[in-house]
Write a protein that holds these residues in place. Structure first.
Motif, PDB file in Angstrom:
ATOM      1  N   SER A  30       0.812  -1.222   0.000  1.00  0.00           N
ATOM      2  CA  SER A  30       0.000   0.000   0.000  1.00  0.00           C
ATOM      3  C   SER A  30       0.845   1.271   0.000  1.00  0.00           C
ATOM      4  N   THR A  31       2.135   1.147   0.199  1.00  0.00           N
ATOM      5  CA  THR A  31       3.015   2.318   0.165  1.00  0.00           C
ATOM      6  C   THR A  31       3.623   2.547  -1.217  1.00  0.00           C
ATOM      7  N   TYR A  32       3.328   1.674  -2.168  1.00  0.00           N
ATOM      8  CA  TYR A  32       3.895   1.791  -3.511  1.00  0.00           C
ATOM      9  C   TYR A  32       2.893   2.383  -4.499  1.00  0.00           C
ATOM     10  N   ARG A  33       3.356   3.359  -5.257  1.00  0.00           N
ATOM     11  CA  ARG A  33       2.619   3.713  -6.462  1.00  0.00           C
ATOM     12  C   ARG A  33       2.923   2.608  -7.474  1.00  0.00           C
ATOM     13  N   MET A  34       1.915   2.203  -8.228  1.00  0.00           N
ATOM     14  CA  MET A  34       2.082   1.108  -9.176  1.00  0.00           C
ATOM     15  C   MET A  34       1.858   1.585 -10.609  1.00  0.00           C
ATOM     16  N   GLY A  35       2.550   0.938 -11.514  1.00  0.00           N
ATOM     17  CA  GLY A  35       2.403   1.304 -12.917  1.00  0.00           C
ATOM     18  C   GLY A  35       2.436   0.085 -13.811  1.00  0.00           C
ATOM     19  N   TRP A  36       1.866   0.228 -14.987  1.00  0.00           N
ATOM     20  CA  TRP A  36       1.969  -0.762 -16.062  1.00  0.00           C
ATOM     21  C   TRP A  36       2.681  -0.100 -17.241  1.00  0.00           C
ATOM     22  N   PHE A  37       3.623  -0.829 -17.796  1.00  0.00           N
ATOM     23  CA  PHE A  37       4.349  -0.394 -18.975  1.00  0.00           C
ATOM     24  C   PHE A  37       4.320  -1.518 -19.993  1.00  0.00           C
ATOM     25  N   ARG A  38       4.669  -1.220 -21.234  1.00  0.00           N
ATOM     26  CA  ARG A  38       4.752  -2.248 -22.261  1.00  0.00           C
ATOM     27  C   ARG A  38       5.911  -1.960 -23.179  1.00  0.00           C
ATOM     28  N   GLN A  39       6.373  -3.021 -23.833  1.00  0.00           N
ATOM     29  CA  GLN A  39       7.540  -2.879 -24.701  1.00  0.00           C
ATOM     30  C   GLN A  39       7.448  -3.870 -25.840  1.00  0.00           C
ATOM     31  N   THR A  40       7.811  -3.408 -27.019  1.00  0.00           N
ATOM     32  CA  THR A  40       7.932  -4.266 -28.189  1.00  0.00           C
ATOM     33  C   THR A  40       9.392  -4.264 -28.631  1.00  0.00           C
ATOM     34  N   PRO A  41       9.808  -5.297 -29.351  1.00  0.00           N
ATOM     35  CA  PRO A  41      11.226  -5.390 -29.755  1.00  0.00           C
ATOM     36  C   PRO A  41      11.707  -4.156 -30.505  1.00  0.00           C
ATOM     37  N   GLY A  42      12.843  -3.650 -30.090  1.00  0.00           N
ATOM     38  CA  GLY A  42      13.442  -2.505 -30.759  1.00  0.00           C
ATOM     39  C   GLY A  42      12.913  -1.161 -30.336  1.00  0.00           C
ATOM     40  N   LYS A  43      11.956  -1.166 -29.410  1.00  0.00           N
ATOM     41  CA  LYS A  43      11.374   0.099 -28.957  1.00  0.00           C
ATOM     42  C   LYS A  43      11.604   0.280 -27.459  1.00  0.00           C
ATOM     43  N   GLU A  44      11.505   1.524 -27.020  1.00  0.00           N
ATOM     44  CA  GLU A  44      11.649   1.808 -25.603  1.00  0.00           C
ATOM     45  C   GLU A  44      10.399   1.386 -24.835  1.00  0.00           C
ATOM     46  N   ARG A  45      10.597   1.169 -23.538  1.00  0.00           N
ATOM     47  CA  ARG A  45       9.476   0.826 -22.692  1.00  0.00           C
ATOM     48  C   ARG A  45       8.504   2.000 -22.637  1.00  0.00           C
ATOM     49  N   GLU A  46       7.221   1.694 -22.806  1.00  0.00           N
ATOM     50  CA  GLU A  46       6.192   2.720 -22.952  1.00  0.00           C
ATOM     51  C   GLU A  46       5.233   2.682 -21.772  1.00  0.00           C
ATOM     52  N   PHE A  47       4.930   3.849 -21.241  1.00  0.00           N
ATOM     53  CA  PHE A  47       3.969   3.970 -20.149  1.00  0.00           C
ATOM     54  C   PHE A  47       2.576   3.594 -20.629  1.00  0.00           C
ATOM     55  N   VAL A  48       1.853   2.836 -19.786  1.00  0.00           N
ATOM     56  CA  VAL A  48       0.471   2.475 -20.096  1.00  0.00           C
ATOM     57  C   VAL A  48      -0.488   3.117 -19.088  1.00  0.00           C
ATOM     58  N   ALA A  49      -0.248   2.847 -17.795  1.00  0.00           N
ATOM     59  CA  ALA A  49      -1.152   3.355 -16.772  1.00  0.00           C
ATOM     60  C   ALA A  49      -0.451   3.357 -15.424  1.00  0.00           C
ATOM     61  N   SER A  50      -0.951   4.202 -14.516  1.00  0.00           N
ATOM     62  CA  SER A  50      -0.422   4.242 -13.158  1.00  0.00           C
ATOM     63  C   SER A  50      -1.568   4.443 -12.181  1.00  0.00           C
ATOM     64  N   ILE A  51      -1.298   4.068 -10.930  1.00  0.00           N
ATOM     65  CA  ILE A  51      -2.305   4.215  -9.887  1.00  0.00           C
ATOM     66  C   ILE A  51      -1.621   4.606  -8.586  1.00  0.00           C
ATOM     67  N   SER A  52      -2.255   5.505  -7.860  1.00  0.00           N
ATOM     68  CA  SER A  52      -1.684   5.989  -6.613  1.00  0.00           C
ATOM     69  C   SER A  52      -1.762   4.916  -5.530  1.00  0.00           C
ATOM     70  N   ARG A  53      -1.128   5.205  -4.415  1.00  0.00           N
ATOM     71  CA  ARG A  53      -1.040   4.225  -3.339  1.00  0.00           C
ATOM     72  C   ARG A  53      -2.409   3.824  -2.809  1.00  0.00           C
ATOM     73  N   SER A  54      -3.302   4.767  -2.734  1.00  0.00           N
ATOM     74  CA  SER A  54      -4.644   4.465  -2.219  1.00  0.00           C
ATOM     75  C   SER A  54      -5.585   3.949  -3.296  1.00  0.00           C
TER      76      SER A  54
END
Length: 125
Positions: A30-54
């Motif tokens: 519960s103290t961590y902000r969480m995120g989802w990222f995605r990556q395809t070959p040859g590309k940088e990791r891309e932000f998808v979504a994030s959620i606050s601690r609460s």
């Protein structure tokens, strides 16, 4: 040591849905902000979504806004990514990530200290 384990990826047709889960070890989820990222070959990791601690605050990449929903269950140490109306361009390796505290931009990979191994999502037409 914090461990993140993603699940729920797979093969789905265009327009279909998947729900990703990320289970986090430890007693301080519960103290961590969480995120989802995605990556395809040859590309940088891309932000998808994030959620606050609460769970009261969320953010999305423009490319997934209105189709994806991030949520968390602090009692179960788990964060979810509900993906609807999937498109071929959503095909990627999806990672969840944990950021202690609130410092750093939610959409920036370097703001996160802990990462899972990833789960593959493939959308076929």
């Amino acid at each position: 040591q914090v461990q993140l384990i993603e699940s729920g990826g797979g093969l789905v047709q265009v327009g279909g849905s998947l729900r990703l889960s990320c289970a986090v070890s430890g007693r301080t989820f519960s103290t961590y902000r969480m995120g989802w990222f995605r990556q395809t070959p040859g590309k940088e990791r891309e932000f998808v979504a994030s959620i606050s601690r609460s769970g009261g605050g969320t953010g999305y990449a423009d490319s997934v806004k209105g189709r994806f929903t991030i949520s968390r269950d602090n009692a179960k140490n788990t964060v979810f990514l509900q993906m609807n109306s999937l498109k071929p361009e959503d095909t990627a390796l999806y990672y969840c990530a944990a950021a202690p505290g609130i410092l750093g931009a939610p959409a920036t990979p370097t703001s996160y200290n802990y990462w899972g191994q990833g789960t593959q999502v493939t959308v076929t037409s």
